[in-house]
Scaffold this motif. Structure first.
Motif, PDB file in Angstrom:
ATOM      1  N   CYS A   1       3.318   5.052  -6.187  1.00  0.00           N
ATOM      2  CA  CYS A   1       1.950   4.848  -6.526  1.00  0.00           C
ATOM      3  C   CYS A   1       1.169   5.044  -5.262  1.00  0.00           C
ATOM      4  N   LYS A   2       1.779   4.305  -4.300  1.00  0.00           N
ATOM      5  CA  LYS A   2       1.007   3.972  -2.820  1.00  0.00           C
ATOM      6  C   LYS A   2       0.907   5.471  -2.212  1.00  0.00           C
ATOM      7  N   ASN A   3       1.954   6.216  -2.239  1.00  0.00           N
ATOM      8  CA  ASN A   3       2.203   7.626  -1.472  1.00  0.00           C
ATOM      9  C   ASN A   3       1.061   8.492  -2.250  1.00  0.00           C
ATOM     10  N   THR A   4       1.046   8.257  -3.555  1.00  0.00           N
ATOM     11  CA  THR A   4       0.081   9.095  -4.109  1.00  0.00           C
ATOM     12  C   THR A   4      -1.645   8.803  -3.990  1.00  0.00           C
ATOM     13  N   TRP A   5      -1.680   7.545  -4.046  1.00  0.00           N
ATOM     14  CA  TRP A   5      -3.119   7.173  -3.975  1.00  0.00           C
ATOM     15  C   TRP A   5      -3.673   6.596  -2.967  1.00  0.00           C
ATOM     16  N   THR A   6      -3.181   5.571  -2.471  1.00  0.00           N
ATOM     17  CA  THR A   6      -3.670   4.782  -1.526  1.00  0.00           C
ATOM     18  C   THR A   6      -3.247   4.619  -0.010  1.00  0.00           C
ATOM     19  N   ASN A   7      -2.593   5.710   0.298  1.00  0.00           N
ATOM     20  CA  ASN A   7      -2.312   5.748   1.775  1.00  0.00           C
ATOM     21  C   ASN A   7      -3.388   6.461   2.553  1.00  0.00           C
ATOM     22  N   ARG A   8      -4.590   5.796   2.557  1.00  0.00           N
ATOM     23  CA  ARG A   8      -5.526   6.184   3.353  1.00  0.00           C
ATOM     24  C   ARG A   8      -6.402   5.356   4.059  1.00  0.00           C
ATOM     25  N   PRO A   9      -7.238   5.430   4.973  1.00  0.00           N
ATOM     26  CA  PRO A   9      -7.788   4.451   5.645  1.00  0.00           C
ATOM     27  C   PRO A   9      -8.851   3.412   4.574  1.00  0.00           C
ATOM     28  N   GLY A  10      -8.788   2.443   4.726  1.00  0.00           N
ATOM     29  CA  GLY A  10      -9.537   1.479   3.796  1.00  0.00           C
ATOM     30  C   GLY A  10      -8.888   0.959   2.610  1.00  0.00           C
ATOM     31  N   ALA A  11      -7.717   1.757   2.415  1.00  0.00           N
ATOM     32  CA  ALA A  11      -6.979   1.482   1.199  1.00  0.00           C
ATOM     33  C   ALA A  11      -5.547   1.161   1.601  1.00  0.00           C
ATOM     34  N   GLU A  12      -5.431   0.613   2.803  1.00  0.00           N
ATOM     35  CA  GLU A  12      -3.777   0.388   3.195  1.00  0.00           C
ATOM     36  C   GLU A  12      -3.421  -0.692   2.549  1.00  0.00           C
TER      37      GLU A  12
ATOM     38  N   THR B   1     -10.749 -12.270  -0.137  1.00  0.00           N
ATOM     39  CA  THR B   1     -10.883 -11.379   1.136  1.00  0.00           C
ATOM     40  C   THR B   1      -9.643 -11.094   1.508  1.00  0.00           C
ATOM     41  N   MET B   2      -9.508 -10.322   2.744  1.00  0.00           N
ATOM     42  CA  MET B   2      -8.257  -9.821   3.346  1.00  0.00           C
ATOM     43  C   MET B   2      -7.094 -10.919   3.254  1.00  0.00           C
ATOM     44  N   ASP B   3      -7.458 -12.379   3.444  1.00  0.00           N
ATOM     45  CA  ASP B   3      -6.603 -13.329   3.633  1.00  0.00           C
ATOM     46  C   ASP B   3      -5.768 -13.383   2.332  1.00  0.00           C
ATOM     47  N   ASP B   4      -6.546 -13.141   1.181  1.00  0.00           N
ATOM     48  CA  ASP B   4      -5.901 -13.365  -0.143  1.00  0.00           C
ATOM     49  C   ASP B   4      -4.987 -12.164  -0.285  1.00  0.00           C
ATOM     50  N   TYR B   5      -5.322 -11.065   0.207  1.00  0.00           N
ATOM     51  CA  TYR B   5      -4.312 -10.015   0.026  1.00  0.00           C
ATOM     52  C   TYR B   5      -3.312 -10.196   1.224  1.00  0.00           C
ATOM     53  N   TYR B   6      -3.635  -9.308   2.378  1.00  0.00           N
ATOM     54  CA  TYR B   6      -2.550  -9.476   3.571  1.00  0.00           C
ATOM     55  C   TYR B   6      -3.366  -8.536   4.397  1.00  0.00           C
ATOM     56  N   GLU B   7      -3.318  -8.696   5.833  1.00  0.00           N
ATOM     57  CA  GLU B   7      -3.755  -7.977   6.595  1.00  0.00           C
ATOM     58  C   GLU B   7      -2.627  -6.533   6.906  1.00  0.00           C
ATOM     59  N   PRO B   8      -2.919  -5.526   6.611  1.00  0.00           N
ATOM     60  CA  PRO B   8      -2.084  -4.414   6.645  1.00  0.00           C
ATOM     61  C   PRO B   8      -1.551  -4.031   7.937  1.00  0.00           C
ATOM     62  N   TRP B   9      -0.380  -3.749   8.374  1.00  0.00           N
ATOM     63  CA  TRP B   9       0.056  -3.497   9.609  1.00  0.00           C
ATOM     64  C   TRP B   9       1.173  -2.316   9.739  1.00  0.00           C
ATOM     65  N   THR B  10       1.349  -1.617  10.688  1.00  0.00           N
ATOM     66  CA  THR B  10       2.158  -0.712  11.198  1.00  0.00           C
ATOM     67  C   THR B  10       2.805  -1.112  12.492  1.00  0.00           C
ATOM     68  N   TYR B  11       4.066  -0.363  12.643  1.00  0.00           N
ATOM     69  CA  TYR B  11       4.534  -1.050  13.905  1.00  0.00           C
ATOM     70  C   TYR B  11       4.524   0.195  15.230  1.00  0.00           C
ATOM     71  N   ASP B  12       4.363  -0.567  16.511  1.00  0.00           N
ATOM     72  CA  ASP B  12       4.105   0.298  17.375  1.00  0.00           C
ATOM     73  C   ASP B  12       5.248   1.319  17.880  1.00  0.00           C
ATOM     74  N   TYR B  13       5.761   2.392  17.014  1.00  0.00           N
ATOM     75  CA  TYR B  13       6.984   3.147  17.003  1.00  0.00           C
ATOM     76  C   TYR B  13       7.024   3.945  18.451  1.00  0.00           C
TER      77      TYR B  13
ATOM     78  N   GLU C   1     -12.149   0.766  -5.726  1.00  0.00           N
ATOM     79  CA  GLU C   1     -11.082   1.559  -6.168  1.00  0.00           C
ATOM     80  C   GLU C   1     -10.196   0.870  -7.106  1.00  0.00           C
ATOM     81  N   LYS C   2      -9.768   1.689  -7.751  1.00  0.00           N
ATOM     82  CA  LYS C   2      -8.646   1.213  -8.841  1.00  0.00           C
ATOM     83  C   LYS C   2      -7.524   2.064  -9.345  1.00  0.00           C
ATOM     84  N   CYS C   3      -6.804   1.428 -10.034  1.00  0.00           N
ATOM     85  CA  CYS C   3      -5.760   2.488 -10.681  1.00  0.00           C
ATOM     86  C   CYS C   3      -6.265   3.398 -11.745  1.00  0.00           C
TER      87      CYS C   3
END
Lengths: 230, 490
Positions: B26-37, B95-107, B240-242
């Motif tokens: 689902c994430k790969n299809t719909w929410t892999n965009r800025p603001g939707a991470e 707010t973001m604290d209730d979800y989580y702060e999205p992160w990636t790694y410094d590959y 945005e939503k499912c």
């Protein structure tokens, strides 16, 4: 010079505002929103944003009373100039200070909170700063100028000029002898009007006043093919 | 009667293995965009646990869904006037604290590292601020499989009403998975919460969508949805939503979460319902009656009168046939083994769940000798407390849960006697009687729950796009096109 500032400039600003707004609404409506940062920070927003916005609403109402409604109307309903100015100074000060305090808090929040600062655009800073400056001038006019210099009767000059813009018979000569600080407030405000379509300020057009009248549940047909079939 | 069709889903929790494949596709299809991470239109929660966003079930805090006030159905967060008064800052929004702060790694640090004594490390880097996060403290499925234990698990709001003491000792604790998507409710509180009228329920298939043009970002839907399945995109400033993968369902394909479900727990089918009964159903006094009230709103697709009315309402033969073959109709209405998630929110959700069987607490030592009716007390001693399941799926009514567990147990016992033997005949047992089943139904259930093929699990009529008005204009149009233009011109 008077012709530029009190005739050309206002029309220029209003034209940019109207055309720009229509353009943005028609072609890039996906960018049309109240761009909230509540997702990143809530505590300060919950305090500052209502103060700021309610201050703006009061200030707007005050301007309608002072600029749009003619003096004759007040005389007709029996409100003396003295009473009007007492009310305007007290009400205007409260509204102006609310806007200023709110704007300062929002600006600090915008600078201090990392995610908000990083994602804020120039336009975001511009609109808050502009409103802060305009409201500061307004508060200065209302409190300090009125108390220490003279209670300026803007309803005989600025108000008449402002209304004349909308009749397309601008009486620009009325603005010639207006105190400088009042002139500055007016010019800055028109500059802000011109910036509306390029900033987040467009959301004020979208105040959902029709919401209470609407049915709670909304159904929408994907198509009208059903009607055509029948 | 105002008939509408709804594409609905049932998830058979007994088969969920918590692999998160649905979430990832689902994430790969719909929410892999800025603001939707940070958004997961589909997520799988380990229960008991706080869920995603944290403690979303605490409706006293987020004020989602509906409530009855003096017998009238009201939004819990207040009606339009309250909303307009608080429009400058939504007091209930997560707010973001209730979800989580999205992160990636410094590959890049791994690739560009010069020769060093120590291994280079890819440090976590925030996708919001682009700064390093030294110590991520919450993330997607942080509490997966009860990780976090006794510190995190008690945040589960369902424990507030539970009588039984929940033990966190390893031997005694319990665990289940709860995959969640938007419920596409019959009485969606997000739609009613939207000041701009940008959210709507589609006439044709009941899918609840956000009009990205009309959304003004007031955010009342985010807190108005008690399931917290409407998200705020901080980049586009819109909700945005499912969307129930409507481009797929319109083509007769299942949603991507269902398509890729490894355990094949998901079933999609059409339900016909009477839109005139929705408000009445959502307004019943006792929350425990909401389940039955919602069932009342569903219509029998075999009923001649219903078929005639449906045709009048423009529902074509394809859809009626799909409603008759619908696996969702079978599980929810015919066999009554599926339940709505948190019916007490009064939104009449349309993604239903078959409660899971679980290991029996006082383990049966002598199953070889156990006779059919011996399973009845076993149902009452399952590892997952019935009260807990009831708190999630039936507003606390354990009788409803017990019956479904009995049905599944009867199914298990019958198949054991067919395949292994040694159990007395189920057809005259009290188990079958209490489960309110017959052998024929059991075998139908086994077929659908156990071995059903793709076209039995997913009975989805196409959207009949060939009948669209404006095919030429829609050619090549994409719903996500220019979704995130740069803001303003400055």
């Amino acid at each position: 010079m008077d012709i530029f500032w009190w005739l050309i400039f206002p029309y220029l600003c209003l034209t940019i505002m109207i055309v720009g707004t229509l353009y943005r609404f028609m072609f890039t409506q996906k960018s049309w929103a109240a761009p909230s940062t509540e997702f990143f920070e809530k505590k300060w927003l919950n305090l500052a944003s209502p103060i700021f916005h309610y201050g703006l609403l009061f200030a707007f109402a005050g301007h309608v009373m002072g600029i749009l409604i003619p003096t004759e109307f007040y005389h007709f309903v029996g409100i003396s100039d003295h009473l009007y100015h007492d009310f305007a100074i007290i009400g205007g000060s409260i509204a102006g200070i609310m806007v200023m305090v709110g704007a300062i808090m929002l600006l600090i929040r915008k600078i201090v909170v990392d995610p908000i600062r990083i994602h804020a655009t120039f336009a975001d800073f511009f609109s808050v700063t502009a409103i802060l400056i305009i409201s500061a001038i307004g508060v200065y006019m209302t409190i300090i100028y009125n108390t220490f210099v003279v209670v300026y009767e803007y309803r005989d000059t600025i108000s008449i000029w402002f209304r004349s813009i909308f009749y397309f018979q601008p009486q620009y000569e009325l603005m010639a002898n207006v105190p400088f600080i009042f002139k500055l407030h007016v010019v800055a405000a028109f500059g802000l009007f011109a910036s509306i379509p390029f900033t987040r300020l467009v959301h004020f057009y979208s105040v959902p006043v029709t919401y209470p009248a609407r049915a709670p549940q909304q159904y929408r047909s994907r198509n009208s093919y059903k009607e055509k079939d029948n | 009667m105002r008939i509408k069709a709804q594409v609905a889903m049932v998830m058979h929790l007994d088969k969920c293995i918590g692999c998160h494949t649905c979430s990832v596709t689902c994430k790969n299809t719909w929410t892999n965009r800025p603001g939707a991470e940070y958004m997961w239109f589909n997520n799988v929660e380990t229960r008991p646990g706080p869920g995603y966003p944290k403690e979303w079930e605490k409706t006293s805090h987020f004020k989602g869904g509906w409530e009855l006030k003096k017998g009238k159905l009201r939004l819990k967060a207040g009606g339009p006037i309250t909303k307009l008064a608080t429009i400058f800052a939504n007091p209930n929004m997560a707010t973001m604290d209730d979800y989580y702060e999205p992160w990636t790694y410094d590959y890049e640090a791994l690739i560009d590292s010069p020769r060093k004594e120590n291994q280079p490390v890819a440090r976590p880097k925030s996708m919001i601020t682009n700064k390093y996060i030294d110590k991520p403290e919450w993330g997607p499925n942080w509490d997966d499989d009860l990780a976090g234990g006794s510190e995190v698990v008690p945040l589960d709001a369902n424990f507030d009403t539970l009588q039984e003491h929940i033990s966190m000792e390893y031997e005694k604790t319990f665990m289940m998975y709860l995959p969640r998507i938007c419920e596409h409710c019959l009485n969606p509180s997000c739609v009613a919460s939207c000041p701009s009228g940008a959210l709507y329920k589609r006439d044709e298939d009941g899918i609840v969508l956000v009009d990205q043009d009309e959304c003004r970002g007031w955010r009342f839907c985010v807190s108005g949805c008690p399931y917290h399945k409407v998200y705020y995109n901080w980049h586009t400033h819109k909700a945005e939503k499912c969307n129930f993968c409507y481009p797929r369902t319109e083509a007769g394909l299942p949603t991507i979460c269902s398509e890729t479900c490894v355990g094949r727990i998901r079933y999609i089918g059409v339900i016909l319902y009477d839109a005139d009964k929705v408000k009445e159903a959502a307004s019943v006094e006792d929350p425990q009656d909401l389940y039955e009230a919602q069932m009342e709103a569903f219509l029998d697709p075999f009923d001649e009168e219903v078929i005639a009315e449906a045709e009048k309402a423009g529902i074509n033969a394809d859809w009626i046939q799909s409603a008759q073959e619908s696996p969702v109709y079978k599980m929810a209405v015919k066999w009554r083994i599926a339940l709505p998630l948190h019916p007490e929110y009064r939104t009449l959700p349309m993604v239903w769940y078959v409660p899971p069987l679980s290991p029996i607490m006082n383990h049966i030592t002598n199953e070889e000798d156990l006779q059919t009716d011996g399973y009845i007390p076993a149902v009452d001693q399952m590892r997952i407390p019935m009260e807990y399941l009831a708190s999630i799926l039936s507003a606390g009514d354990t009788a409803v849960i017990r019956k479904i567990l009995l049905k599944q147990t009867a199914m298990r016992v019958h198949m054991r006697s067919v395949n292994v033997g040694g159990v007395d005949d189920i057809s005259k047992s009290r188990l079958l009687e209490e489960a309110d089943l017959d052998v024929e139904t059991i075998e139908d259930m086994v077929r659908l729950l156990g071995v059903a093929k793709y076209n039995e699990r997913f009975v989805i009529p196409t959207g009949r796009r060939e009948m669209d008005d404006n095919l030429y204009a829609k050619q090549g149009a994409c719903s996500l096109e220019d979704i995130a233009p740069p803001e303003g011109l400055f």
